[in-house]
Design a protein around this motif. Structure first.
Motif, PDB file in Angstrom:
ATOM      1  N   PRO A 143       0.702  -1.158  -0.071  1.00 39.42           N
ATOM      2  CA  PRO A 143      -0.099   0.049   0.171  1.00 39.42           C
ATOM      3  C   PRO A 143       0.745   1.050  -0.010  1.00 39.42           C
ATOM      4  O   PRO A 143       1.998   1.105   0.377  1.00 39.42           O
ATOM      5  N   ALA A 144       0.170   2.376  -0.587  1.00 39.23           N
ATOM      6  CA  ALA A 144       0.920   3.453  -0.778  1.00 39.23           C
ATOM      7  C   ALA A 144      -0.015   4.829  -0.581  1.00 39.23           C
ATOM      8  O   ALA A 144      -1.199   4.727  -0.353  1.00 39.23           O
ATOM      9  N   ALA A 145       0.707   5.954  -0.450  1.00 41.43           N
ATOM     10  CA  ALA A 145      -0.162   7.229  -0.011  1.00 41.43           C
ATOM     11  C   ALA A 145      -1.105   7.407  -1.321  1.00 41.43           C
ATOM     12  O   ALA A 145      -2.148   7.877  -1.370  1.00 41.43           O
ATOM     13  N   ASP A 146      -0.445   7.099  -2.709  1.00 43.01           N
ATOM     14  CA  ASP A 146      -0.964   7.137  -3.763  1.00 43.01           C
ATOM     15  C   ASP A 146      -0.335   6.207  -4.913  1.00 43.01           C
ATOM     16  O   ASP A 146       0.948   5.915  -4.600  1.00 43.01           O
ATOM     17  N   PRO A 147      -0.879   6.168  -6.205  1.00 40.86           N
ATOM     18  CA  PRO A 147      -0.249   5.231  -6.841  1.00 40.86           C
ATOM     19  C   PRO A 147       1.234   5.838  -7.248  1.00 40.86           C
ATOM     20  O   PRO A 147       2.192   4.887  -7.436  1.00 40.86           O
ATOM     21  N   LEU A 148       1.534   6.828  -7.733  1.00 34.52           N
ATOM     22  CA  LEU A 148       2.789   7.645  -8.048  1.00 34.52           C
ATOM     23  C   LEU A 148       3.709   7.552  -6.919  1.00 34.52           C
ATOM     24  O   LEU A 148       4.960   7.316  -7.105  1.00 34.52           O
ATOM     25  N   ALA A 149       3.192   7.593  -5.504  1.00 36.10           N
ATOM     26  CA  ALA A 149       4.059   7.444  -4.595  1.00 36.10           C
ATOM     27  C   ALA A 149       4.429   6.276  -4.494  1.00 36.10           C
ATOM     28  O   ALA A 149       5.763   5.934  -4.034  1.00 36.10           O
ATOM     29  N   GLY A 150       3.508   5.355  -4.482  1.00 37.86           N
ATOM     30  CA  GLY A 150       3.983   3.709  -4.578  1.00 37.86           C
ATOM     31  C   GLY A 150       5.008   3.333  -5.639  1.00 37.86           C
ATOM     32  O   GLY A 150       5.855   2.696  -5.542  1.00 37.86           O
ATOM     33  N   ALA A 151       4.633   3.852  -6.790  1.00 36.93           N
ATOM     34  CA  ALA A 151       5.961   3.672  -8.040  1.00 36.93           C
ATOM     35  C   ALA A 151       7.332   3.999  -7.860  1.00 36.93           C
ATOM     36  O   ALA A 151       8.126   3.456  -7.750  1.00 36.93           O
ATOM     37  N   ALA A 152       7.304   5.229  -7.096  1.00 32.85           N
ATOM     38  CA  ALA A 152       8.586   5.770  -6.822  1.00 32.85           C
ATOM     39  C   ALA A 152       9.111   5.032  -5.334  1.00 32.85           C
ATOM     40  O   ALA A 152      10.336   4.974  -5.432  1.00 32.85           O
ATOM     41  N   ALA A 153       8.405   4.840  -4.568  1.00 33.01           N
ATOM     42  CA  ALA A 153       8.992   4.038  -3.317  1.00 33.01           C
ATOM     43  C   ALA A 153       9.236   2.761  -3.427  1.00 33.01           C
ATOM     44  O   ALA A 153      10.408   2.082  -3.171  1.00 33.01           O
ATOM     45  N   TYR A 154       8.323   1.969  -4.135  1.00 32.61           N
ATOM     46  CA  TYR A 154       8.606   0.477  -4.347  1.00 32.61           C
ATOM     47  C   TYR A 154       9.183   0.193  -5.636  1.00 32.61           C
ATOM     48  O   TYR A 154       9.862  -1.024  -5.520  1.00 32.61           O
TER      49      TYR A 154
END
Length: 450
Positions: free
Chosen positions: A176-187
């Motif tokens: 899970p992430a704050a939003d999809p693009l935050a998830g893309a950058a983090a994961y």
């Protein structure tokens, strides 16, 4: 970029004669070369072009290592190196080649480990720990291979255990992430650690330490396994801390997969335009596929830039999970980020090709032009790194290392005109890719929000 008649079209409709006429290469042997008689360029004082600092790499994971975990990662390096005598002398180990390898790897481990007062983004810190553990394990694995009481297989976990842990960790991503693009950058970067390990380290008969009689090869294998283990340790920790930090976590796997497939369709369309429908889309089509005409010498700085950037782009595209075929992407965060980078690069290649077709050699008019090009590149990269769009920041982390090579050329003791010209083209490439990255990231954000 709107294309006219491509070289492939010319071959199809007019044969080789039409192609030679189109390219201006009907008499290749007598074609003048740019560097046989280049323009003059005063490079005195050109190192002043380096005055503007390169922006810091942006933070992609908004959490830090727990101090106790960082201490454990650091302590592992010391524990790995512990069995190796210091100093390691010829009396202790007569074989000079093996002794030197152990010394080099031990020194490299100590150099790679983050210093106590060094402030690093968490992903960069994780990569430094992994490199340090790799080098330390290589050193002690080699040492174990030449001592009666040592066994390289006892240095680190066995290949089967590390493979299972890496695959389990990869299968759980993206979380899970704050939003999809935050998830893309983090994961995305964490996924890539395991994806690359799965393809390069953890498969095939060469994986693992068992059965390796050569102590140098055994040491390398121990280091490979230890590096992946370090990535597993760091990736699980950072992912867990990121998830725990979220006030309103969202499931992002499906939005990332859909966005990657939409972006992949754009990449696929451009590759088909370059290759034709029946070709291997991931193969390098050659610089000619981007050019309708080439009114400059084939070794002009602009043509060299196109060729070099083309090689780097398609070398990555061969293995990156860019969805240009009918298979859904396995690792959606990595797929989206790497597809965004591929599209930005392809658009950048089109932009360079357009400059070549207008006769631009990309040779700087004077040393001030080199400074202006670098300043423009720094400004573009800084804007990307400071963006609120996490995908922009991920792309900035890929762009910023491109300053290393041209800056080193200009920082040389006595850079000549060729050094200045090649640095100038690299700065123009950085500016171009950063600009195209902003456009690509904005389109991805709009498609997700739609």
């Amino acid at each position: 970029m709107t294309r006219r008649l491509t070289r492939r079209d010319a071959l199809a409709v007019g044969g080789a004669v039409a192609l030679a006429t189109l390219a201006g290469c009907s008499d290749v042997g007598s074609e003048p070369r740019f560097w046989d008689d280049p323009p003059s360029l005063d490079t005195d004082g050109i190192t002043r072009a380096l005055d503007a600092p390169v922006p810091e790499t942006p933070r992609l994971v908004p959490v830090d290592f727990d101090p106790a975990v960082a201490a454990a990662l650091d302590d592992r390096i010391d524990r790995l190196l512990g069995p190796i005598p210091e100093p390691l002398t010829a009396t202790t180990l007569p074989n000079g080649e093996i002794r030197e390898r152990i010394r080099q790897q031990r020194a490299a481990a100590r150099e790679a480990r983050p210093a106590p007062d060094e402030s690093l983004p968490p992903l960069r810190a994780a990569e430094r720990y992994a490199t340090a553990r790799d080098r330390a394990a290589t050193a002690v694995g080699t040492w174990a291979g030449v001592t009666v009481e040592g066994d390289p297989e006892d240095v680190t976990a066995d290949i089967g255990t590390v493979r299972r842990r890496a695959f389990e960790t990869l299968d759980a991503l993206p979380g899970p992430a704050a939003d999809p693009l935050a998830g893309a950058a983090a994961y995305g970067p964490i996924e890539r650690w395991y994806d690359e390990s799965r393809r390069r380290t953890l498969v095939g008969g060469a994986a693992g330490v068992e059965g390796r009689a050569n102590p140098l090869r055994a040491g390398e294998s121990v280091g490979d396994v230890e590096r992946v283990q370090s990535y597993v340790d760091a990736g699980r920790h950072l992912s867990d801390r990121y998830r725990a930090s979220l006030a309103d976590p969202q499931s992002v796997e499906e939005p990332l997969r859909e966005a990657a497939e939409r972006l992949g369709a754009s990449v696929r369309d451009r590759l088909r335009g370059l290759h034709g429908s029946d070709a291997d889309l991931r193969s390098n089509p050659g610089a000619e596929a981007f050019l309708d005409e080439r009114p400059v010498a084939r070794d002009a700085p602009s043509v060299s830039l196109l060729s070099n950037a083309l090689h780097r782009t398609f070398e990555d595209l061969r293995f990156d999970p860019v969805p240009v075929d009918d298979r859904p992407p396995e690792n959606p965060a990595t797929a989206l980020t790497r597809t965004a980078l591929a599209l930005a690069r392809l658009r950048g290649l089109d932009a360079v090709a357009s400059r070549i077709e207008t006769g631009d050699t990309l040779f700087p008019e004077d040393r001030a032009a080199v400074r202006e090009a670098r300043d423009a590149a720094v400004d573009s990269a800084a804007s990307l790194a400071a963006s609120e769009n996490p995908l922009d920041r991920w792309l900035a982390a890929r762009v910023l290392p491109l300053f290393d090579r041209p800056d080193a050329r200009l920082a040389a003791t006595d850079p000549d005109a060729r050094d200045a010209a090649e640095a100038f083209t690299e700065y123009r490439w950085i500016e171009t890719v950063a600009r195209e990255s902003t456009s690509v990231a904005a389109s991805v954000a709009e498609s997700i929000e739609a």
